[in-house]
Design an enzyme around this catalytic site. Structure first.
Site, PDB file in Angstrom:
ATOM      1  CD  GLN A  92      -2.741  -1.061   2.593  1.00  0.00           C
ATOM      2  OE1 GLN A  92      -2.747  -2.078   3.259  1.00  0.00           O
ATOM      3  NE2 GLN A  92      -3.367   0.041   3.001  1.00  0.00           N
ATOM      4  CG  PHE A 118      -8.373  -5.765   3.809  1.00  0.00           C
ATOM      5  CD1 PHE A 118      -9.534  -5.112   3.414  1.00  0.00           C
ATOM      6  CD2 PHE A 118      -8.013  -6.946   3.170  1.00  0.00           C
ATOM      7  CE1 PHE A 118     -10.336  -5.633   2.409  1.00  0.00           C
ATOM      8  CE2 PHE A 118      -8.815  -7.468   2.159  1.00  0.00           C
ATOM      9  CZ  PHE A 118      -9.977  -6.812   1.782  1.00  0.00           C
ATOM     10  CD  GLU A 172      -0.977   2.685   6.971  1.00  0.00           C
ATOM     11  OE1 GLU A 172      -2.139   2.259   7.165  1.00  0.00           O
ATOM     12  OE2 GLU A 172      -0.558   3.742   7.471  1.00  0.00           O
ATOM     13  NE  ARG A 185      -7.613   6.917  11.855  1.00  0.00           N
ATOM     14  CZ  ARG A 185      -8.273   7.902  11.244  1.00  0.00           C
ATOM     15  NH1 ARG A 185      -9.538   8.126  11.546  1.00  0.00           N
ATOM     16  NH2 ARG A 185      -7.700   8.657  10.340  1.00  0.00           N
ATOM     17  NE  ARG A 233     -12.826  -1.821   4.854  1.00  0.00           N
ATOM     18  CZ  ARG A 233     -13.445  -2.510   3.906  1.00  0.00           C
ATOM     19  NH1 ARG A 233     -13.368  -3.830   3.891  1.00  0.00           N
ATOM     20  NH2 ARG A 233     -14.134  -1.908   2.974  1.00  0.00           N
ATOM     21  CB  THR A 260      -4.326  10.895  13.232  1.00  0.00           C
ATOM     22  OG1 THR A 260      -3.348   9.845  13.261  1.00  0.00           O
ATOM     23  CG2 THR A 260      -5.707  10.289  13.152  1.00  0.00           C
ATOM     24  CB  ALA A 311      -5.995   7.447   6.566  1.00  0.00           C
ATOM     25  CD  GLU A 333      -9.432   3.286   7.518  1.00  0.00           C
ATOM     26  OE1 GLU A 333      -9.344   4.475   7.165  1.00  0.00           O
ATOM     27  OE2 GLU A 333      -8.732   2.788   8.409  1.00  0.00           O
TER      28      GLU A 333
HETATM   29  N1  MTE Z   1     -11.328  -2.747  -0.077  1.00  0.00           N
HETATM   30  C1  MTE Z   1     -10.750  -3.795  -0.703  1.00  0.00           C
HETATM   31  N2  MTE Z   1     -11.448  -4.460  -1.638  1.00  0.00           N
HETATM   32  N3  MTE Z   1      -9.484  -4.196  -0.418  1.00  0.00           N
HETATM   33  C2  MTE Z   1      -8.727  -3.565   0.547  1.00  0.00           C
HETATM   34  O1  MTE Z   1      -7.581  -3.938   0.792  1.00  0.00           O
HETATM   35  N4  MTE Z   1      -8.663  -1.746   2.235  1.00  0.00           N
HETATM   36  C3  MTE Z   1      -9.462  -0.895   3.110  1.00  0.00           C
HETATM   37  C4  MTE Z   1     -10.493  -0.110   2.298  1.00  0.00           C
HETATM   38  N5  MTE Z   1     -11.230  -0.997   1.447  1.00  0.00           N
HETATM   39  C5  MTE Z   1      -9.329  -2.455   1.240  1.00  0.00           C
HETATM   40  C6  MTE Z   1     -10.634  -2.066   0.860  1.00  0.00           C
HETATM   41  C7  MTE Z   1      -8.663   0.059   3.868  1.00  0.00           C
HETATM   42  S1  MTE Z   1      -7.943  -0.447   5.306  1.00  0.00           S
HETATM   43  C8  MTE Z   1      -8.511   1.359   3.472  1.00  0.00           C
HETATM   44  S2  MTE Z   1      -7.657   2.475   4.414  1.00  0.00           S
HETATM   45  C9  MTE Z   1      -9.079   1.847   2.212  1.00  0.00           C
HETATM   46  O2  MTE Z   1      -9.785   0.835   1.500  1.00  0.00           O
HETATM   47  C10 MTE Z   1      -7.958   2.393   1.354  1.00  0.00           C
HETATM   48  O3  MTE Z   1      -8.380   2.803   0.114  1.00  0.00           O
HETATM   49  P1  MTE Z   1      -9.056   4.241  -0.159  1.00  0.00           P
HETATM   50  O4  MTE Z   1      -8.284   5.238   0.627  1.00  0.00           O
HETATM   51  O5  MTE Z   1      -8.900   4.405  -1.612  1.00  0.00           O
HETATM   52  O6  MTE Z   1     -10.464   4.114   0.296  1.00  0.00           O
HETATM   53  N1  HPA Z   2      -4.911   6.035   9.313  1.00  0.00           N
HETATM   54  C1  HPA Z   2      -4.348   5.071   8.582  1.00  0.00           C
HETATM   55  N2  HPA Z   2      -3.062   4.946   8.428  1.00  0.00           N
HETATM   56  C2  HPA Z   2      -2.273   5.820   9.042  1.00  0.00           C
HETATM   57  C3  HPA Z   2      -2.794   6.864   9.809  1.00  0.00           C
HETATM   58  C4  HPA Z   2      -4.184   6.971   9.950  1.00  0.00           C
HETATM   59  O1  HPA Z   2      -4.716   7.860  10.618  1.00  0.00           O
HETATM   60  N3  HPA Z   2      -1.768   7.561  10.298  1.00  0.00           N
HETATM   61  C5  HPA Z   2      -0.656   6.953   9.831  1.00  0.00           C
HETATM   62  N4  HPA Z   2      -0.959   5.911   9.069  1.00  0.00           N
HETATM   63 MO1  MOS Z   3      -6.311   1.315   6.046  1.00  0.00          MO
HETATM   64  S1  MOS Z   3      -6.167   0.421   7.907  1.00  0.00           S
HETATM   65  O1  MOS Z   3      -5.904   2.890   6.728  1.00  0.00           O
HETATM   66  O2  MOS Z   3      -4.897   0.763   5.311  1.00  0.00           O
END
Ligand code: MTE
Ligand code: HPA
Ligand code: MOS
Length: 756
Positions: free
Chosen positions: A191, A222, A226, A304, A336, A434, A503, A707
Site C-alpha cells: 500500500q 486492508f 500499509e 486513532r 481497516r 491523524t 486512512a 474504512e
Molecule cells: N477494499 C478492498 N477491496 N481491499 C482492501 O484492501 N482496504 C481498506 C479499504 N477498502 C481495502 C478495501 C482500507 S484499510 C482502506 S484504508 C481503504 O480501503 C484504502 O483505500 P481508499 O483510501 O482508496 O479508500
Molecule cells: N490512518 C491510517 N493509516 C495511518 C494513519 C491513519 O490515521 N496515520 C498513519 N498511518
Molecule cells: Mo487502512 S487500515 O488505513 O490501510
C-alpha cells in the site's frame, strides 16, 4: 460506470506479483523464522545451509550493507534478527535458491541456538511490567472526576476485543530486479511504494533515487500492507543487490499468517455515568493495546483509538487514556478502522451495561446522546455538517426500528430453541491521516498526441476501486470519454514522496491531485481552442463528448484535433498536480486540534437468529443508512460498504486468533482461522446512501468510504447478545469478542458461565 478491473479479475487476467513473468535467472527466497517467542541468540550458523543443492546464498543481519532497521515511526525493528528474537516467526535468515522449495529445504541445515527469555502475550501484564512503547496518552474534555456526583447511575466494566488476520487474497510478496549501477527495481504488493523505497534505501545504504518501486495493484491490503509489505520487499532487494540477480520472495498463506502482524487485540476498562433519562454525563476509559514486539504503526493506531473513543456521541466529560503495551507477538499493525473499531466496541459495551442496569433500551441511550452540530470532541474539534441524527432517523424510518424490535420480541415469545436479536450501531469516523504531514498527494497526467491520457498517482489499487474513481475524475475534469483514460501503475518515479494508500484518503487526496493536474492541461487547451475559433474568452469553451463547444454550440473541432494542434504549437500536454488537505492540525502537547478534514456518519441495524441448541447464529440482515457524500461511483461504494460490514462482523463473531502461553499462534491456517464466507454473509445487506449529502471538503463533493462501514459490524455482537439474553435472561452479559459459538454455548448452558 463499471470498474474496469472487474472483467480482468473475473477472467483471472489481472496480474499480481506472483503472476508477473520474471526475468531469466530469477532466484527465489524463503525466510527462516524464529522458533521462539523471546530469547537471546547464542549461535547462528548458516554455513552448511549455504552449500545446499540449488542454494545461492544464505543471508543474515551481517550481510546488510546499510542499516538493519525497518521501523517506520520508531526505529525499533530489525529486518533480520541480531542478538535477540522477539516473537515466533521473526525473520532470522534469508535463504536464496533456484526454487523456493530448494530454499526451504536448506532450513534444516541452519544452526540456531536460542537462550529462552520469558515471553509476554498479555497487554495488561506488559503494562504491569512497565514495558510500554511510548508513555500513555490521555484525551480529556470537561471534568470527569467532578461529573460523577451529578450522575444518577454509574456502571463499570471490562471489554476485550480480539485481533484480526487480514486474510488479503494475495499474500505478501515482492520481486526485486537489479538495474544498472547498483540500482534496484522492486515490484511490491504494498500500500506504500514510497515506504518500501525509503526503507529499502536505508537497508541497502543507497540514496532513494537508486530504488524504484512499482505496484500495479494488490490483491487486498486492508492495512496489512500499509507498512508490513516493506520487510519482504527489502529482503528481496537485499538478495538482488548482493547476488546481482532478480529475486522473488512471495509468502505462502501459512508463512503469511504466522509471520505478519494483525489487527491489535485490546483490553479495556470503562466507567460510564448517566442521568436517569439516559443522558451520558461522564466517560472514563483505559485502553490497553496489545502492540506486539515492535512499534510498527501502533502509536498512530493508539491515537486513532483515542480520537474515536466517543464514536458518534457527545459526552461532556471524558477521560480516555491509552497505552501501547509491548508483547512477544508478531507486531500488530493497521487494519481497516485503524484502532477506531476497538474504541467504539468499548463505548457500545458500556452503553449496553448501563441499559441493562437501568432497564432502558440501549437505543434510548444511543439516540439521546448522538452528536449535534457544533458539539466538541474530546480532541477539541467541533463537528461540522453533522449527519449523525440524520442517518439514525432515516434508518429508523426506512427500516422500521419499531417493527424490527417488535418482531424480535414476538419471535422470541413463540420460539424456545431459536431466539432473535437486533441492535443498532451508529458510526462517526474522522477522515485524514491523524499525522497531518501525511495528508498530501501528487499526480502526473500526460495527454498523448492521439488524445489518449495516462494518469499516475500515489494511490494503490487494492480492490477498493480507487483507480476507477480516479479515472472518473480525470475523464470528468477533461470532459472526455472514460475509455480514453488509463491509470498507470503506482510508481515512485512518477509519484514521489507519497503517503500510503490508507486512512480511506486514497480517492480524496489523489483524486484532488489529478483534478489539479487535469485543470492545468485543460486550461491550456481551452485557451488554444479559443484562439483557433477566433474567440476572445476561453471561459466560453467547453469540451463535451470529445468535441469542442463554444458558448454551448458544438464546433467542428474535436478533442483529438485540439490535442494534435497543441502539440504542433509546442504547448505542454503534461501536468503535475499537488494537493495538501487544508486547515488541519493537531497539537500533541495539548492533545487538541482539528485533525480531520471531515467526518463520515452512518447507522446500521443488524438482525440475527440464534440456534440455542448449537450456539450457532445467522446474521439475517444488516440495514444501513450511510453518508457517502455525493458518491463518485455507486457500485464501488456499495461494494465497499457491504465488504466492510461483512469484514466487521467477521472480526466480532468468528475470526479468532488463539495463542499458546508461549506465544505461538495456534489458529495459523485456513482450516483453523475462519473468515466469513458467502454462506455466513448476511442474507440481506441493504445499504442506502444519504441523498443530498454533498461534501465540499472532498473531491467532487464525495466522501471517503474505505474504512467506516467496517464498524457497522460491531452491531452483530450486540444483536447476538440480545438473542442470548432472550434464551437465558439471568446470564451475565460479557464483552469479549469474537463472540464464537463456543462462547455462546457456555453462556447458554454452563451453570456459572465462565467467560474467558
Ligand atoms: N477494499 C478492498 N477491496 N481491499 C482492501 O484492501 N482496504 C481498506 C479499504 N477498502 C481495502 C478495501 C482500507 S484499510 C482502506 S484504508 C481503504 O480501503 C484504502 O483505500 P481508499 O483510501 O482508496 O479508500
Ligand atoms: N490512518 C491510517 N493509516 C495511518 C494513519 C491513519 O490515521 N496515520 C498513519 N498511518
Ligand atoms: Mo487502512 S487500515 O488505513 O490501510
Amino acid at each position: 460506470m463499471k470498474n474496469f478491473d472487474v472483467p480482468l479479475h473475473t477472467k483471472g487476467r489481472s496480474v499480481f506479483v506472483d503472476d508477473m513473468p520474471v526475468p531469466e535467472g530469477t532466484l527465489y527466497a524463503a525466510v527462516f523464522p524464529s522458533p521462539a517467542a523471546h530469547g537471546r541468540i547464542k549461535k547462528l550458523d548458516v554455513g552448511k545451509a549455504g552449500t545446499g543443492e540449488g542454494v545461492a546464498a544464505v543471508l543474515t543481519c551481517k550481510d546488510i550493507p546499510g542499516q538493519n532497521q525497518v521501523g517506520a515511526i520508531i526505529q525499533d525493528e530489525c529486518l533480520l534478527a541480531e542478538e535477540t528474537v522477539h516473537f515466533m516467526g521473526e525473520p532470522v535468515a534469508l535463504v536464496i535458491a533456484e526454487t523456493k522449495a530448494a530454499a526451504k529445504k536448506a532450513f534444516k541445515d541452519i544452526v540456531l541456538e536460542i537462550d529462552p527469555l520469558p515471553a509476554v502475550t498479555d497487554p495488561r501484564e506488559s503494562y504491569a511490567n512497565g514495558t510500554l512503547i511510548i508513555p500513555p496518552r490521555t484525551f480529556a474534555l470537561g471534568d470527569v472526576d467532578k461529573a460523577w456526583e451529578e450522575c444518577d447511575m454509574i456502571v463499570e466494566g471490562r471489554v476485550d476485543s480480539g485481533g484480526q488476520e487480514h486474510y488479503y487474497m494475495e499474500p505478501q510478496g515482492a520481486v526485486a530486479v537489479p538495474v544498472e549501477d547498483g540500482g534496484i527495481k522492486i515490484y511490491s504488493s504494498t500500500q506504500s511504494p514510497t515506504g518500501v523505497q525509503r526503507i529499502a534505501a536505508r537497508v541497502l545504504g543507497q540514496p532513494m533515487h537508486k530504488i524504484e518501486v512499482d505496484t500495479r495493484r494488490i490483491g487486498g491490503g486492508f492495512g496489512g500492507k500499509e507498512d508490513q509489505a516493506t520487510p519482504w520487499a527489502c529482503m528481496a532487494a537485499l538478495a538482488a543487490y548482493k547476488l546481482k540477480k532478480p529475486v522473488k520472495l512471495v509468502l505462502d498463506r501459512g508463512e503469511d499468517i504466522k509471520m505478519t502482524g494483525k489487527r491489535h487485540p485490546y483490553s479495556s476498562d470503562f466507567k460510564l455515568g448517566l442521568k436517569e433519562d439516559g443522558t451520558i454525563l461522564a466517560y472514563d476509559v483505559m485502553f490497553y493495546q496489545n502492540s506486539g514486539a515492535s512499534a510498527d504503526l501502533s502509536t498512530a493506531i493508539l491515537e486513532r483509538t483515542l480520537f474515536h473513543g466517543t464514536n458518534s456521541y457527545f459526552i461532556p466529560n471524558v477521560r480516555a487514556t491509552a497505552a501501547c503495551c509491548y508483547t512477544n507477538l508478531a507486531p500488530f499493525t493497521a487494519f481497516r478502522g485503524f484502532g477506531g473499531p476497538q474504541a467504539m466496541f468499548v463505548l457500545e459495551s458500556a452503553i449496553r451495561t448501563a441499559a441493562e442496569t437501568m432497564k432502558l433500551s440501549p437505543r434510548v441511550i444511543q439516540q439521546k446522546n448522538l452528536l449535534n452540530e457544533d458539539d466538541t470532541f474530546p480532541y477539541g474539534m467541533k463537528v461540522e455538517n453533522c449527519r449523525a441524527r440524520r442517518c439514525w432517523e432515516e434508518a429508523e424510518e426506512r427500516y422500521g426500528f419499531e417493527a424490527i424490535f417488535q418482531n424480535v420480541e414476538s419471535f422470541n415469545a413463540a420460539n424456545r430453541m431459536k431466539k432473535k436479536g437486533a441492535a443498532v450501531m451508529p458510526v462517526c469516523f474522522g477522515i485524514s491521516f491523524t499525522n497531518t504531514m501525511m495528508n498530501q498527494a501528487g499526480a502526473l497526467v500526460h495527454v498523448y498526441t492521439d488524445g489518449s491520457v495516462g494518469v499516475s498517482t500515489g494511490a494503490v489499487e487494492m480492490g477498493q476501486g480507487v483507480n476507477m474513481k480516479i479515472l472518473g475524475i480525470a475523464a470528468c475534469t477533461l470532459s472526455i470519454s472514460p475509455g480514453r483514460v488509463k491509470i498507470e501503475t503506482t510508481n515512485t518515479t512518477r509519484a514521489a514522496n507519497t503517503s500510503p494508500t490508507a486512512a480511506s484518503t486514497g480517492a480524496d487526496m489523489n483524486g484532488r491531485a489529478v483534478q489539479v493536474a487535469c485543470q492545468g492541461i485543460i486550461g491550456r487547451l481551452k485557451r488554444l481552442a479559443a484562439e483557433l475559433l477566433h474567440h476572445e474568452n476561453a471561459d466560453d469553451i467547453e469540451i463535451k463528448e470529445d468535441m469542442v463547444h463554444l458558448t454551448g454550440w458544438k464546433t467542428a473541432l474535436s478533442w483529438e484535433a485540439l490535442v494534435t494542434e497543441a502539440f504542433n504549437r509546442r504547448i505542454d500536454l503534461s501536468s503535475h498536480g499537488y494537493y495538501a488537505t487544508p486547515d488541519i492540525y493537531f497539537d500533541r502537547t495539548e492533545e487538541k486540534g482539528k485533525p480531520f478534514a471531515y467526518h463520515v456518519f452512518g447507522t446500521a441495524v443488524t438482525e440475527v437468529t440464534l440456534d440455542c441448541l448449537r450456539g450457532t447464529y445467522e446474521i439475517d440482515a444488516v440495514h444501513v443508512v450511510h453518508d457517502a457524500g455525493k458518491s463518485l461511483n455507486f457500485l464501488i461504494d456499495r461494494g465497499q460498504a457491504e465488504g466492510g460490514v461483512v469484514q466487521g462482523i467477521g472480526w466480532m463473531t468468528m475470526e479468532e486468533l488463539i495463542y499458546s502461553k508461549d506465544g505461538r499462534l495456534l489458529t495459523d491456517s485456513s482450516s483453523t482461522y475462519k473468515v466469513p464466507d458467502i454462506k455466513f454473509t448476511p442474507r440481506v445487506v441493504d445499504v442506502h446512501f444519504l441523498e443530498d449529502a454533498g461534501n465540499p471538503k472532498a473531491v467532487m463533493n464525495s466522501k471517503a468510504i474505505g474504512e467506516p462501514p467496517l464498524m457497522y459490524g460491531i452491531g452483530a455482537y450486540f444483536a447476538i447478545l440480545e438473542a442470548m439474553k432472550a434464551f437465558r435472561p439471568d446470564g451475565d452479559i460479557f464483552f469479549h469478542s469474537p463472540l464464537t459459538p463456543e462462547k455462546v454455548l457456555n453462556f447458554l448452558y454452563l451453570k456459572k458461565p465462565s467467560i474467558p
